[in-house]
Scaffold this motif. Structure first.
Motif, PDB file in Angstrom:
ATOM      1  N   ARG A  86      51.377   3.427  88.036  1.00 52.10           N
ATOM      2  CA  ARG A  86      52.436   4.644  88.293  1.00 52.10           C
ATOM      3  C   ARG A  86      51.805   6.000  87.445  1.00 52.10           C
ATOM      4  N   THR A  87      51.941   6.989  87.955  1.00 50.23           N
ATOM      5  CA  THR A  87      51.659   8.229  87.303  1.00 50.23           C
ATOM      6  C   THR A  87      52.842   9.159  87.543  1.00 50.23           C
ATOM      7  N   ALA A  88      53.224   9.730  86.418  1.00 54.50           N
ATOM      8  CA  ALA A  88      54.388  10.734  86.477  1.00 54.50           C
ATOM      9  C   ALA A  88      53.743  12.165  85.889  1.00 54.50           C
ATOM     10  N   CYS A  89      54.278  13.154  86.565  1.00 54.38           N
ATOM     11  CA  CYS A  89      53.790  14.403  86.133  1.00 54.38           C
ATOM     12  C   CYS A  89      54.958  15.459  86.278  1.00 54.38           C
ATOM     13  N   THR A  90      54.946  16.383  84.977  1.00 55.19           N
ATOM     14  CA  THR A  90      55.984  17.494  84.857  1.00 55.19           C
ATOM     15  C   THR A  90      55.300  18.594  85.061  1.00 55.19           C
ATOM     16  N   ALA A  91      56.023  19.558  85.802  1.00 55.79           N
ATOM     17  CA  ALA A  91      55.261  21.082  86.071  1.00 55.79           C
ATOM     18  C   ALA A  91      56.203  22.048  85.451  1.00 55.79           C
ATOM     19  N   THR A  97      52.059  30.841  84.008  1.00 58.59           N
ATOM     20  CA  THR A  97      51.172  29.844  83.996  1.00 58.59           C
ATOM     21  C   THR A  97      51.801  28.485  84.327  1.00 58.59           C
ATOM     22  N   ILE A  98      51.173  27.753  85.189  1.00 65.93           N
ATOM     23  CA  ILE A  98      51.951  26.246  85.479  1.00 65.93           C
ATOM     24  C   ILE A  98      51.321  25.377  84.378  1.00 65.93           C
ATOM     25  N   LYS A  99      52.088  24.680  83.708  1.00 67.56           N
ATOM     26  CA  LYS A  99      51.520  23.612  82.728  1.00 67.56           C
ATOM     27  C   LYS A  99      51.772  22.266  83.684  1.00 67.56           C
ATOM     28  N   LEU A 100      50.547  21.301  83.578  1.00 62.48           N
ATOM     29  CA  LEU A 100      51.021  20.082  84.413  1.00 62.48           C
ATOM     30  C   LEU A 100      50.516  18.873  83.145  1.00 62.48           C
ATOM     31  N   SER A 101      51.721  18.178  82.986  1.00 62.41           N
ATOM     32  CA  SER A 101      51.609  17.155  81.987  1.00 62.41           C
ATOM     33  C   SER A 101      51.508  15.635  82.777  1.00 62.41           C
ATOM     34  N   ARG A 105      53.376  16.650  94.062  1.00 57.92           N
ATOM     35  CA  ARG A 105      54.862  16.459  94.266  1.00 57.92           C
ATOM     36  C   ARG A 105      55.574  17.303  92.996  1.00 57.92           C
ATOM     37  N   ALA A 106      55.104  17.310  91.930  1.00 63.19           N
ATOM     38  CA  ALA A 106      55.622  17.875  90.812  1.00 63.19           C
ATOM     39  C   ALA A 106      55.756  19.524  91.186  1.00 63.19           C
ATOM     40  N   GLY A 131      59.634  20.946  87.203  1.00 63.75           N
ATOM     41  CA  GLY A 131      59.395  20.005  88.200  1.00 63.75           C
ATOM     42  C   GLY A 131      59.023  18.825  87.833  1.00 63.75           C
ATOM     43  N   HIS A 132      59.166  17.721  88.633  1.00 66.90           N
ATOM     44  CA  HIS A 132      58.975  16.380  88.236  1.00 66.90           C
ATOM     45  C   HIS A 132      58.285  15.849  89.607  1.00 66.90           C
ATOM     46  N   GLY A 133      57.088  14.899  89.493  1.00 68.00           N
ATOM     47  CA  GLY A 133      56.592  14.321  90.370  1.00 68.00           C
ATOM     48  C   GLY A 133      56.028  12.936  90.048  1.00 68.00           C
TER      49      GLY A 133
END
Length: 87
Positions: A17-22, A6-10, A58-59, A34-36
């Motif tokens: 600005r928006t940051a996402c960690t996968a 399962t991919i979790k996106l935070s 991007r993440a 991954g980071h985006g």
């Protein structure tokens, strides 16, 4: 044999600005992350959904790259030869 990851996106947003960690979870999921990021042009109207979509994509792309790099390293360990995997 079937495995499910399962991919979790935070997501975190600070206005422009928006940051996402996968990250992956599940049985045998590798510990890669991954980071985006996205940044809104100051002249554009705020739309949080657009920033989230861009940062999340991007993440996920970065997560895929990190997963591929980890797999290449594992192949090199098994073969004792340089490996160049392409997406």
């Amino acid at each position: 044999m079937e495995k499910t990851w399962t991919i979790k996106l935070s997501l975190e947003e600070d206005g422009s600005r928006t940051a996402c960690t996968a990250s992956l979870s599940g049985d045998g999921a590798p510990g890669v992350v991954g980071h985006g990021y996205s940044r809104r042009n100051p002249h554009d109207e705020p739309d949080m959904r657009i920033g989230e979509d861009v940062a999340a994509s991007r993440a996920c792309s970065n997560l895929a790259h990190e997963l591929l790099e980890q797999a290449a390293g594992m192949i090199e360990t098994h073969t004792n030869a340089p490996t160049h995997l392409t997406g």
